[in-house]
Every structure is written in C-alpha cells, then in structure tokens.
Design a protein around this motif. Sequence first.
Motif, PDB file in Angstrom:
ATOM      1  N   ASP A  95       0.833  -1.204   0.000  1.00  0.00           N
ATOM      2  CA  ASP A  95       0.000   0.000   0.000  1.00  0.00           C
ATOM      3  C   ASP A  95       0.873   1.261   0.000  1.00  0.00           C
ATOM      4  O   ASP A  95       2.099   1.182  -0.011  1.00  0.00           O
ATOM      5  CB  ASP A  95      -0.996  -0.010   1.167  1.00  0.00           C
ATOM      6  CG  ASP A  95      -0.347   0.139   2.538  1.00  0.00           C
ATOM      7  OD1 ASP A  95       0.876   0.405   2.611  1.00  0.00           O
ATOM      8  OD2 ASP A  95      -1.068  -0.021   3.540  1.00  0.00           O
ATOM      9  N   ASP A  96       0.226   2.423   0.019  1.00  0.00           N
ATOM     10  CA  ASP A  96       0.938   3.704  -0.057  1.00  0.00           C
ATOM     11  C   ASP A  96       1.886   3.929   1.120  1.00  0.00           C
ATOM     12  O   ASP A  96       2.858   4.676   1.004  1.00  0.00           O
ATOM     13  CB  ASP A  96      -0.066   4.858  -0.138  1.00  0.00           C
ATOM     14  CG  ASP A  96      -0.855   4.826  -1.442  1.00  0.00           C
ATOM     15  OD1 ASP A  96      -0.340   4.257  -2.429  1.00  0.00           O
ATOM     16  OD2 ASP A  96      -1.985   5.361  -1.464  1.00  0.00           O
ATOM     17  N   ASP A  97       1.609   3.297   2.263  1.00  0.00           N
ATOM     18  CA  ASP A  97       2.457   3.446   3.446  1.00  0.00           C
ATOM     19  C   ASP A  97       3.585   2.414   3.485  1.00  0.00           C
ATOM     20  O   ASP A  97       4.350   2.373   4.442  1.00  0.00           O
ATOM     21  CB  ASP A  97       1.616   3.325   4.723  1.00  0.00           C
ATOM     22  CG  ASP A  97       0.578   4.434   4.824  1.00  0.00           C
ATOM     23  OD1 ASP A  97       0.857   5.546   4.345  1.00  0.00           O
ATOM     24  OD2 ASP A  97      -0.509   4.172   5.382  1.00  0.00           O
ATOM     25  N   GLY A  98       3.668   1.563   2.472  1.00  0.00           N
ATOM     26  CA  GLY A  98       4.713   0.539   2.422  1.00  0.00           C
ATOM     27  C   GLY A  98       4.349  -0.749   3.140  1.00  0.00           C
ATOM     28  O   GLY A  98       5.166  -1.658   3.227  1.00  0.00           O
ATOM     29  N   ASN A  99       3.116  -0.829   3.661  1.00  0.00           N
ATOM     30  CA  ASN A  99       2.659  -2.050   4.321  1.00  0.00           C
ATOM     31  C   ASN A  99       2.285  -3.096   3.265  1.00  0.00           C
ATOM     32  O   ASN A  99       1.683  -2.759   2.247  1.00  0.00           O
ATOM     33  CB  ASN A  99       1.439  -1.782   5.203  1.00  0.00           C
ATOM     34  CG  ASN A  99       1.736  -0.767   6.278  1.00  0.00           C
ATOM     35  OD1 ASN A  99       2.773  -0.840   6.929  1.00  0.00           O
ATOM     36  ND2 ASN A  99       0.843   0.188   6.460  1.00  0.00           N
ATOM     37  N   ILE A 100       2.620  -4.343   3.532  1.00  0.00           N
ATOM     38  CA  ILE A 100       2.259  -5.407   2.597  1.00  0.00           C
ATOM     39  C   ILE A 100       0.908  -5.975   3.011  1.00  0.00           C
ATOM     40  O   ILE A 100       0.716  -6.399   4.152  1.00  0.00           O
ATOM     41  CB  ILE A 100       3.329  -6.516   2.565  1.00  0.00           C
ATOM     42  CG1 ILE A 100       4.627  -5.919   2.021  1.00  0.00           C
ATOM     43  CG2 ILE A 100       2.866  -7.691   1.723  1.00  0.00           C
ATOM     44  CD1 ILE A 100       5.782  -6.873   1.980  1.00  0.00           C
ATOM     45  N   ILE A 101      -0.012  -5.959   2.052  1.00  0.00           N
ATOM     46  CA  ILE A 101      -1.355  -6.471   2.269  1.00  0.00           C
ATOM     47  C   ILE A 101      -1.452  -7.808   1.546  1.00  0.00           C
ATOM     48  O   ILE A 101      -1.119  -7.907   0.365  1.00  0.00           O
ATOM     49  CB  ILE A 101      -2.418  -5.499   1.717  1.00  0.00           C
ATOM     50  CG1 ILE A 101      -2.306  -4.150   2.429  1.00  0.00           C
ATOM     51  CG2 ILE A 101      -3.808  -6.077   1.853  1.00  0.00           C
ATOM     52  CD1 ILE A 101      -3.112  -3.045   1.772  1.00  0.00           C
ATOM     53  N   SER A 102      -1.883  -8.836   2.254  1.00  0.00           N
ATOM     54  CA  SER A 102      -2.071 -10.131   1.597  1.00  0.00           C
ATOM     55  C   SER A 102      -3.566 -10.425   1.519  1.00  0.00           C
ATOM     56  O   SER A 102      -4.358  -9.964   2.347  1.00  0.00           O
ATOM     57  CB  SER A 102      -1.349 -11.240   2.357  1.00  0.00           C
ATOM     58  OG  SER A 102      -1.937 -11.441   3.619  1.00  0.00           O
TER      59      SER A 102
END
Length: 178
Positions: A95-102
């Motif tokens: 995502d835009d914050d650099g978090n990985i979404i699975s």
Amino acid sequence: MNCSFRENESGVSPVIGVMLMLVVTIIIAAVVSAFAGGLTDSSTDVPVAAFEFKVYKQFISASYNPGASDRVVAIMKSGEAIDTQHLKIVSYYKDDDGNIISHEFTESQIGAQFFAKGSVGTDTYFGKPGTYWHTGDKFFGLPSTLFGVTPDRGDTIEINVVHKPTNTVIWSAEVTVI
C-alpha cells in the motif's frame, strides 16, 4: 584355594557375539522402518501448470460487459487440467504506506466472481466443484475480488496460485497493473 582352568572349553568369542547382536538389531530396525514407511505413504500429487495474469486499469471489452472497468484476465498457458476447488490465489500488494497487504481468494461468491466465460448460461466459476481450468482457458474478474484492493496503473502485485491439498505454490509471478 584351588583354582583350575580347563583348556578344552569352547565358546563364542565376545567380538562375534557383539556382531550377531548388531546384525539382529539392524534387521529389526529395517523391518520396522519399512512397515512405518508404508503407513505414511499417502502423498498427493501436485499439479504442474503455468499461468499468465494481466491486471488492467480501465479494461475495455466489446464482448464482455462493454465499457471501461478494472479487470483481471488469467490464462492457463500450459499444464494439466486442474479442478479449481483445489486452488487458491494468494496475492501480496504494497500500500501507499509501504505495508504489505495479503489476500486469499478461494471461491467465487455472488458479487465477487472470478469466472470463465462460456456460451450463454454456461459460465464456470472459480472454486466451485467440477470447474476445471484447462490450458487456454481464461478466467475474468475484478482486482478488488481477487486481491482485496483496487490497484492503480503501475502498481505491482505478487500473485501465487496455490494447490490447497498440499499447500504448495504451483505458480508465482509479480504482475504490474497496465
């Protein structure tokens, strides 16, 4: 004290006795191992297949749902036919914050469909028993359905096709939204 030794007594050498015990132990271990190995041999074959996923922002189609909308088109390029109830699509998106979404997609639901377009009334839906994915078959769906997000043009999504009975990834790629 009267100690006498007889010289005519015969017996088995201690070395030979130890060797016999080792041989018997090894034979018993081999028999137990063969028996136990036969009990656990219930392996499931993992299918082999190659896919091509394309993720479109503003896909335009004249034949399916005319107009521009986000779309995922997945084609089985090669491999054996696979019942889609034995597959899941696992995706990873930053995502835009650099978090990985699975996100894990296992079965088409009403309003959240990933399907192969057939003749009128014969569409086949991913994850439903008896829906096979053959070489050359195309499945269509929305990115939000398959990935849990609506990506923008240029975003990258890692897509994994997983064989559920063995939890083995049979295909994986990073796909850029076009």
